[in-house]
Design a protein around this motif. Structure first.
Motif, PDB file in Angstrom:
ATOM      1  N   THR A  71       3.190 -10.420  -2.671  1.00  0.00           N
ATOM      2  CA  THR A  71       1.883 -10.735  -3.253  1.00  0.00           C
ATOM      3  C   THR A  71       1.626  -9.874  -4.491  1.00  0.00           C
ATOM      4  OG1 THR A  71       1.037 -11.371  -1.084  1.00  0.00           O
ATOM      5  CG2 THR A  71      -0.601 -10.859  -2.770  1.00  0.00           C
ATOM      6  N   ARG A  72       1.960  -8.584  -4.397  1.00  0.00           N
ATOM      7  CA  ARG A  72       1.802  -7.702  -5.574  1.00  0.00           C
ATOM      8  C   ARG A  72       2.681  -8.189  -6.724  1.00  0.00           C
ATOM      9  NH1 ARG A  72       1.587  -3.756  -1.542  1.00  0.00           N
ATOM     10  NH2 ARG A  72       3.812  -3.293  -1.672  1.00  0.00           N
ATOM     11  N   TRP A  73       3.905  -8.593  -6.396  1.00  0.00           N
ATOM     12  CA  TRP A  73       4.844  -9.077  -7.409  1.00  0.00           C
ATOM     13  C   TRP A  73       4.287 -10.344  -8.082  1.00  0.00           C
ATOM     14  CZ3 TRP A  73      10.743 -10.078  -6.127  1.00  0.00           C
ATOM     15  CH2 TRP A  73      11.456 -10.235  -7.315  1.00  0.00           C
ATOM     16  N   GLY A  74       3.823 -11.282  -7.266  1.00  0.00           N
ATOM     17  CA  GLY A  74       3.232 -12.507  -7.814  1.00  0.00           C
ATOM     18  C   GLY A  74       2.013 -12.221  -8.676  1.00  0.00           C
ATOM     19  N   ALA A 109       1.342  -9.425 -10.308  1.00  0.00           N
ATOM     20  CA  ALA A 109       1.782  -8.770 -11.551  1.00  0.00           C
ATOM     21  C   ALA A 109       2.342  -9.802 -12.531  1.00  0.00           C
ATOM     22  CB  ALA A 109       2.829  -7.696 -11.249  1.00  0.00           C
ATOM     23  N   LEU A 110       3.136 -10.748 -12.023  1.00  0.00           N
ATOM     24  CA  LEU A 110       3.682 -11.808 -12.887  1.00  0.00           C
ATOM     25  C   LEU A 110       2.567 -12.664 -13.481  1.00  0.00           C
ATOM     26  CD1 LEU A 110       6.744 -12.923 -10.727  1.00  0.00           C
ATOM     27  CD2 LEU A 110       6.863 -11.990 -13.050  1.00  0.00           C
ATOM     28  N   LEU A 111       1.550 -12.954 -12.663  1.00  0.00           N
ATOM     29  CA  LEU A 111       0.424 -13.751 -13.138  1.00  0.00           C
ATOM     30  C   LEU A 111      -0.323 -13.011 -14.249  1.00  0.00           C
ATOM     31  CD1 LEU A 111      -1.025 -16.401 -12.821  1.00  0.00           C
ATOM     32  CD2 LEU A 111      -2.350 -15.417 -10.956  1.00  0.00           C
ATOM     33  N   GLU A 112      -0.521 -11.721 -14.064  1.00  0.00           N
ATOM     34  CA  GLU A 112      -1.152 -10.901 -15.107  1.00  0.00           C
ATOM     35  C   GLU A 112      -0.310 -10.901 -16.379  1.00  0.00           C
ATOM     36  OE1 GLU A 112      -3.831  -8.992 -15.708  1.00  0.00           O
ATOM     37  OE2 GLU A 112      -4.831  -9.528 -13.849  1.00  0.00           O
ATOM     38  N   LEU A 113       0.997 -10.712 -16.220  1.00  0.00           N
ATOM     39  CA  LEU A 113       1.892 -10.647 -17.382  1.00  0.00           C
ATOM     40  C   LEU A 113       1.968 -11.981 -18.124  1.00  0.00           C
ATOM     41  CD1 LEU A 113       4.732  -8.456 -15.832  1.00  0.00           C
ATOM     42  CD2 LEU A 113       3.173  -7.773 -17.663  1.00  0.00           C
ATOM     43  N   SER A 114       1.728 -13.088 -17.412  1.00  0.00           N
ATOM     44  CA  SER A 114       1.768 -14.408 -18.059  1.00  0.00           C
ATOM     45  C   SER A 114       0.708 -14.513 -19.153  1.00  0.00           C
ATOM     46  CB  SER A 114       1.576 -15.528 -17.031  1.00  0.00           C
ATOM     47  OG  SER A 114       0.236 -15.587 -16.581  1.00  0.00           O
ATOM     48  N   ALA A 158       5.501 -16.532 -10.546  1.00  0.00           N
ATOM     49  CA  ALA A 158       4.442 -15.971  -9.693  1.00  0.00           C
ATOM     50  C   ALA A 158       4.218 -16.875  -8.480  1.00  0.00           C
ATOM     51  CB  ALA A 158       3.146 -15.810 -10.489  1.00  0.00           C
ATOM     52  N   VAL A 159       4.132 -18.184  -8.719  1.00  0.00           N
ATOM     53  CA  VAL A 159       3.927 -19.153  -7.635  1.00  0.00           C
ATOM     54  C   VAL A 159       5.057 -19.036  -6.610  1.00  0.00           C
ATOM     55  CG1 VAL A 159       3.939 -21.641  -7.074  1.00  0.00           C
ATOM     56  CG2 VAL A 159       2.520 -20.777  -8.955  1.00  0.00           C
ATOM     57  N   ASN A 187      -5.237 -18.945  -7.985  1.00  0.00           N
ATOM     58  CA  ASN A 187      -5.392 -18.533  -9.383  1.00  0.00           C
ATOM     59  C   ASN A 187      -4.180 -18.927 -10.225  1.00  0.00           C
ATOM     60  OD1 ASN A 187      -7.975 -17.291  -9.357  1.00  0.00           O
ATOM     61  ND2 ASN A 187      -7.103 -15.593  -8.212  1.00  0.00           N
ATOM     62  N   ALA A 188      -2.990 -18.833  -9.633  1.00  0.00           N
ATOM     63  CA  ALA A 188      -1.772 -19.219 -10.353  1.00  0.00           C
ATOM     64  C   ALA A 188      -1.801 -20.714 -10.672  1.00  0.00           C
ATOM     65  CB  ALA A 188      -0.537 -18.862  -9.525  1.00  0.00           C
TER      66      ALA A 188
END
Length: 203
Positions: free
Chosen positions: A36-39, A41-46, A61-62, A84-85
């Motif tokens: 979940t943290r990884w997803g 972080a990826l969503l934020e970075l997108s 992220a998904v 959110n993703a």
């Protein structure tokens, strides 16, 4: 750990979070919190990407969030992040019918998150806003289309005015993505803070 405020700090913070989650995954691929943290972080970075790069990062992220839900299908913060993703993916998608599919997936995720944690104001607000998102998407696409038509038929002096209008609708789109992604960031940050708490001192 303090939530970073400027863009560069946020980029560095979430890139660090992504790398930490990736390293933790190599050691334990069955940790739903880490996924979940990884997803998140990826969503934020997108947010720092454009076009196809942003969409690719959202899809990554998904993938992580769905992997977390395979391990724990009732994990409400993961359901909410996944919602959110899907919302972010929808706003990146110009075709309204295709975007509606992502909005529907987002609504389903937010609904499940609310069912798992009924008193959570953030989940309730997300569910409420997801009902309005398709209409907002349609409006943004209409504005962009009319501005492109106007831009083709107007003189160079009015192009500046159109650019300002485009900027406003683009800003509105990113404001929406911003609140979604900021909230995901807070969840990821809280998760990271929890995972880095020192162990209690022995008695």
């Amino acid at each position: 750990m303090e939530m970073p405020t400027n863009e560069l700090d946020r980029l560095v913070f979430f890139e660090h979070a992504r790398k930490a989650a990736e390293a933790a995954y190599a050691k334990n691929p069955l940790d739903a919190d880490n996924l979940t943290r990884w997803g998140g972080a990826l969503l934020e970075l997108s947010q720092f990407q454009t076009g196809a790069d942003g969409i690719k990062m959202i899809k990554d992220a998904v993938s992580r969030l769905e992997e977390a839900l395979e391990l724990n299908p009732r994990k409400h913060d993961t359901l909410w992040c996944l919602g959110n993703a899907h919302t972010s993916h929808a706003f990146y998608t110009p075709d309204h019918e295709q975007a509606k599919v992502y909005f529907a997936k987002a609504t389903q995720c937010f609904q499940q998150a609310v069912e798992e944690d009924p008193g959570n104001e953030l989940y309730l607000k997300s569910l409420d806003l997801s009902a309005k998102a398709p209409e907002l998407h349609l409006e943004i696409q209409r504005q962009l289309a009319s501005q492109q038509i106007s831009a083709g038929a107007s003189s160079t002096s009015s192009v500046k005015v159109i650019k300002k209008k485009e900027q406003k609708s683009s800003d509105m789109k990113y404001d929406i993505l911003g609140w979604v992604i900021l909230a995901v960031g807070i969840i990821a940050w809280v998760g990271m803070a929890k995972s880095h708490v020192p162990p209690p001192a022995p008695r």
